[in-house]
Design a protein around this motif. Structure first.
Motif, PDB file in Angstrom:
ATOM      1  N   PRO A 221       0.694  -0.787   0.388  1.00 28.87           N
ATOM      2  CA  PRO A 221       0.030  -0.015  -0.469  1.00 28.87           C
ATOM      3  C   PRO A 221       1.125   1.281   0.503  1.00 28.87           C
ATOM      4  N   THR A 222       0.231   2.251  -0.016  1.00 28.65           N
ATOM      5  CA  THR A 222       0.928   3.535  -1.139  1.00 28.65           C
ATOM      6  C   THR A 222       1.114   4.514   0.519  1.00 28.65           C
ATOM      7  N   LEU A 223       1.993   4.643   1.376  1.00 28.98           N
ATOM      8  CA  LEU A 223       1.493   5.256   2.715  1.00 28.98           C
ATOM      9  C   LEU A 223       2.593   7.008   1.904  1.00 28.98           C
ATOM     10  N   ARG A 224       2.064   8.244   2.411  1.00 28.37           N
ATOM     11  CA  ARG A 224       2.083   9.525   1.580  1.00 28.37           C
ATOM     12  C   ARG A 224       3.288   9.885   1.866  1.00 28.37           C
ATOM     13  N   HIS A 225       3.721  10.939   1.261  1.00 28.25           N
ATOM     14  CA  HIS A 225       5.326  10.974   1.514  1.00 28.25           C
ATOM     15  C   HIS A 225       6.529  10.208   1.669  1.00 28.25           C
ATOM     16  N   ILE A 226       5.997   9.314   1.061  1.00 28.58           N
ATOM     17  CA  ILE A 226       7.283   8.432   1.246  1.00 28.58           C
ATOM     18  C   ILE A 226       8.793   8.058   0.363  1.00 28.58           C
ATOM     19  N   ASN A 227      10.148   7.941   1.013  1.00 28.37           N
ATOM     20  CA  ASN A 227      11.290   7.970  -0.293  1.00 28.37           C
ATOM     21  C   ASN A 227      11.378   6.932  -0.109  1.00 28.37           C
ATOM     22  N   ASP A 228      11.476   6.229  -1.089  1.00 26.34           N
ATOM     23  CA  ASP A 228      12.228   4.864  -1.167  1.00 26.34           C
ATOM     24  C   ASP A 228      13.671   4.888  -1.150  1.00 26.34           C
ATOM     25  N   ASP A 229      14.505   5.536  -1.572  1.00 33.16           N
ATOM     26  CA  ASP A 229      15.435   5.862  -2.251  1.00 33.16           C
ATOM     27  C   ASP A 229      17.005   6.443  -0.997  1.00 33.16           C
ATOM     28  N   THR A 230      16.072   6.301   0.116  1.00 35.23           N
ATOM     29  CA  THR A 230      16.496   6.138   1.374  1.00 35.23           C
ATOM     30  C   THR A 230      17.849   4.673   2.167  1.00 35.23           C
ATOM     31  N   LYS A 231      18.440   5.427   2.598  1.00 37.36           N
ATOM     32  CA  LYS A 231      19.051   3.879   3.876  1.00 37.36           C
ATOM     33  C   LYS A 231      18.084   3.391   4.392  1.00 37.36           C
ATOM     34  N   SER A 232      18.606   2.127   4.084  1.00 33.84           N
ATOM     35  CA  SER A 232      16.997   0.983   5.632  1.00 33.84           C
ATOM     36  C   SER A 232      17.984   2.254   7.222  1.00 33.84           C
ATOM     37  N   PRO A 233      17.445   1.670   7.915  1.00 34.57           N
ATOM     38  CA  PRO A 233      18.082   2.080   8.772  1.00 34.57           C
ATOM     39  C   PRO A 233      18.160   1.060   9.844  1.00 34.57           C
TER      40      PRO A 233
ATOM     41  N   THR B 224       2.087   7.329  16.287  1.00 37.15           N
ATOM     42  CA  THR B 224       3.396   7.325  16.370  1.00 37.15           C
ATOM     43  C   THR B 224       3.714   5.992  15.231  1.00 37.15           C
ATOM     44  N   THR B 225       3.447   5.183  14.954  1.00 38.32           N
ATOM     45  CA  THR B 225       3.233   3.683  13.692  1.00 38.32           C
ATOM     46  C   THR B 225       3.407   4.474  12.212  1.00 38.32           C
ATOM     47  N   GLU B 226       2.711   5.814  12.179  1.00 41.43           N
ATOM     48  CA  GLU B 226       2.299   6.044  10.791  1.00 41.43           C
ATOM     49  C   GLU B 226       4.453   7.202  10.625  1.00 41.43           C
ATOM     50  N   LEU B 227       3.844   7.483  11.062  1.00 40.16           N
ATOM     51  CA  LEU B 227       5.369   8.824  11.831  1.00 40.16           C
ATOM     52  C   LEU B 227       6.330   7.863  11.920  1.00 40.16           C
ATOM     53  N   ILE B 228       7.215   6.708  12.104  1.00 39.74           N
ATOM     54  CA  ILE B 228       7.819   5.657  11.910  1.00 39.74           C
ATOM     55  C   ILE B 228       8.183   5.070  10.475  1.00 39.74           C
ATOM     56  N   PHE B 229       6.730   5.227   9.698  1.00 43.57           N
ATOM     57  CA  PHE B 229       7.061   4.820   8.369  1.00 43.57           C
ATOM     58  C   PHE B 229       7.256   6.031   7.427  1.00 43.57           C
ATOM     59  N   ARG B 230       6.773   7.148   7.716  1.00 37.29           N
ATOM     60  CA  ARG B 230       7.305   8.312   7.053  1.00 37.29           C
ATOM     61  C   ARG B 230       8.893   8.849   7.071  1.00 37.29           C
TER      62      ARG B 230
ATOM     63  N   LEU C 259      -4.957  -0.149   6.288  1.00 32.11           N
ATOM     64  CA  LEU C 259      -5.952   1.441   6.109  1.00 32.11           C
ATOM     65  C   LEU C 259      -4.988   2.786   6.301  1.00 32.11           C
ATOM     66  N   ILE C 260      -3.702   2.792   7.707  1.00 34.59           N
ATOM     67  CA  ILE C 260      -3.112   3.150   7.694  1.00 34.59           C
ATOM     68  C   ILE C 260      -2.040   3.972   6.397  1.00 34.59           C
ATOM     69  N   MET C 261      -1.703   2.614   6.004  1.00 35.99           N
ATOM     70  CA  MET C 261      -1.011   2.215   4.803  1.00 35.99           C
ATOM     71  C   MET C 261      -1.834   3.141   3.711  1.00 35.99           C
ATOM     72  N   LYS C 262      -2.744   2.908   3.463  1.00 36.28           N
ATOM     73  CA  LYS C 262      -3.732   2.831   2.473  1.00 36.28           C
ATOM     74  C   LYS C 262      -4.385   4.429   2.398  1.00 36.28           C
ATOM     75  N   VAL C 263      -4.463   4.966   3.415  1.00 36.93           N
ATOM     76  CA  VAL C 263      -4.871   6.181   4.088  1.00 36.93           C
ATOM     77  C   VAL C 263      -4.440   7.378   4.758  1.00 36.93           C
ATOM     78  N   SER C 264      -4.347   6.496   5.724  1.00 38.34           N
ATOM     79  CA  SER C 264      -3.789   7.623   7.017  1.00 38.34           C
ATOM     80  C   SER C 264      -3.788   6.825   8.679  1.00 38.34           C
ATOM     81  N   ALA C 265      -3.011   7.060   9.477  1.00 35.20           N
ATOM     82  CA  ALA C 265      -3.727   6.186  11.021  1.00 35.20           C
ATOM     83  C   ALA C 265      -5.067   7.036  11.118  1.00 35.20           C
TER      84      ALA C 265
END
Length: 407
Positions: A107-119, A236-242, A316-322
């Motif tokens: 699912p698409t999470l808004r404002h995510i950039n996939d080009d960064t390093k993994s934690p 917090t889950t949404e913030l952590i994903f972003r 649903l968090i990933m598709k829309v928002s928390a």
């Protein structure tokens, strides 16, 4: 010779250009249909997740109350059923690992950039432990609330989770404050306050008046704190994903669910052993009014329902928002009290009726804000498509950027 060669070269270039144009035309048409198909697919997935959240939440709540009403007394065991079923989710995990990378995109999470390093592993471990402890603590508090409150009152107080989630999302800048969102928070807050001001004595028929009121207060406070905790957990889950994970595949979603459930289960197991309640579980099962088999089946079904609920809620968090996920969860508010009145004969007094109306109004207010956001999204897409007609190459980049920004 030179001019003839140049003419032939020009003709060859023109022919190649026409062939390229003919080959690109169907591709452009196919791409123009993709947004519409993706939109229907997205809303179909949202609809499926919504149904699972509502159904599993209602069934799990009713079965949890049935466990207490028929002889169950262990709040730690009741809490454990909410998280211990996480190994079930390993089945879809194994299935998804066999897919291609394209099919595994989640699912698409808004404002995510996939080009960064993994934690790093330590960062991931810290995130999973933190989320797990939030989940485990919330489950224990919810179990205490369900023990001391009627199922209908418990469900209505739990609806305040939406208001808490909105407040936390606003503080984390994940949500914008609008009149409809403010109205939603206000109505849900009033709904919970009404229940706090007029306790329902039906939950304590066999106890003294003072003990019944004390248990009601304990149940109310625990449920309210748990609602605040879960609102914080979702935001917090949404913030952590972003900000930390910065990935949105199904594999990443399942990693979060399984790992946080694992640590939550460890926390609850420690509490179960430390409290000594595990010593009474055998006697509790033997004395259960509906029999041993029913006792086991109730616990198994509660566990399964909560895992389905957790997975679809995170979907649903990933598709829309928390906040949207919490709104859907709050939509179950009128379902649980009605089922509780039918199954457990809870009293539906005037205060509960008003609370249900306010809770539904609060949900509707936020749902309308979601509708306005969707209309704005459509307008931006139409504007993007209008620009693409003027300049295909240039607008194609703009559309891509806009869609990334909106979604």
């Amino acid at each position: 010779m030179g001019s003839v060669a140049e003419k032939q070269l020009d003709i060859t270039i023109q022919e190649e250009a026409e062939e390229t144009k003919n080959m690109e035309t169907p591709i452009v048409k196919a791409q123009s249909l993709n947004p519409k198909a993706d939109k229907y697919k997205k809303w179909l997935e949202i609809g499926i997740h919504t149904f699972i959240v509502l159904a599993s939440q209602s069934v799990a709540t009713i079965l949890g109350k049935l466990y207490y009403n028929k002889g169950g007394n262990s709040t730690w065991l009741s809490s454990l059923t909410q998280t211990v079923g996480f190994p079930i989710l390993l089945i879809p995990m194994i299935f998804w690992t066999k897919r291609t990378p394209k099919e595994e995109e989640g699912p698409t999470l808004r404002h995510i950039n996939d080009d960064t390093k993994s934690p790093s592993i330590m960062v991931l471990l810290s995130v999973y432990v933190f989320l797990g402890f939030l989940l485990g603590g919330g489950c224990v508090l919810y179990s205490i609330g369900l023990l001391y409150l009627p199922a209908s009152t418990y469900s209505l107080i739990s609806s305040s989770q939406l208001g808490f989630n909105v407040l936390f999302s606003l503080s984390m800048r994940l949500e914008k404050l609008t009149p409809f969102v403010s109205n939603s928070i206000f109505l849900l807050t009033i709904s919970s306050i009404l229940l706090a001001l007029q306790p329902d004595d039906s939950s304590n028929k066999t106890e003294s008046s003072s003990q019944g009121k004390r248990n009601y207060v304990i149940g109310f406070v625990c449920t309210l704190i748990a609602s605040a905790g879960f609102g914080f957990l979702l935001a917090t889950t949404e913030l952590i994903f972003r900000k930390i994970l910065k990935k949105n595949t199904l594999r990443d979603i399942m990693d979060v669910i399984i790992c946080q459930s694992f640590f939550a289960t460890c926390l609850i197991l420690i509490g179960l052993l430390a409290s000594g309640e595990y010593r009474n579980l055998k006697v509790e099962m033997q004395d259960f009014e509906l029999g041993k088999l029913t006792y086991i089946m109730i616990l198994l079904w509660i566990s399964l329902c909560w895992q389905l609920y957790t997975y679809s809620l995170l979907g649903l968090i990933m598709k829309v928002s928390a906040v949207f996920a919490n709104v859907i969860s709050t939509l179950g508010t009128p379902l649980d009290p009605i089922l509780a009145v039918i199954i457990f004969h809870d009293k539906m007094n005037g205060v509960k009726a008003i609370s249900i109306v306010l809770a539904i109004s609060g949900f509707s207010s936020y749902a309308y804000q979601q509708y306005l956001d969707e209309q704005k999204h459509k307008a931006e897409l139409l504007n993007c498509n209008g620009t693409s007609e003027e300049s295909l190459h240039e607008s194609g980049v703009m559309c891509k950027d806009n869609s990334t920004e909106i979604n």
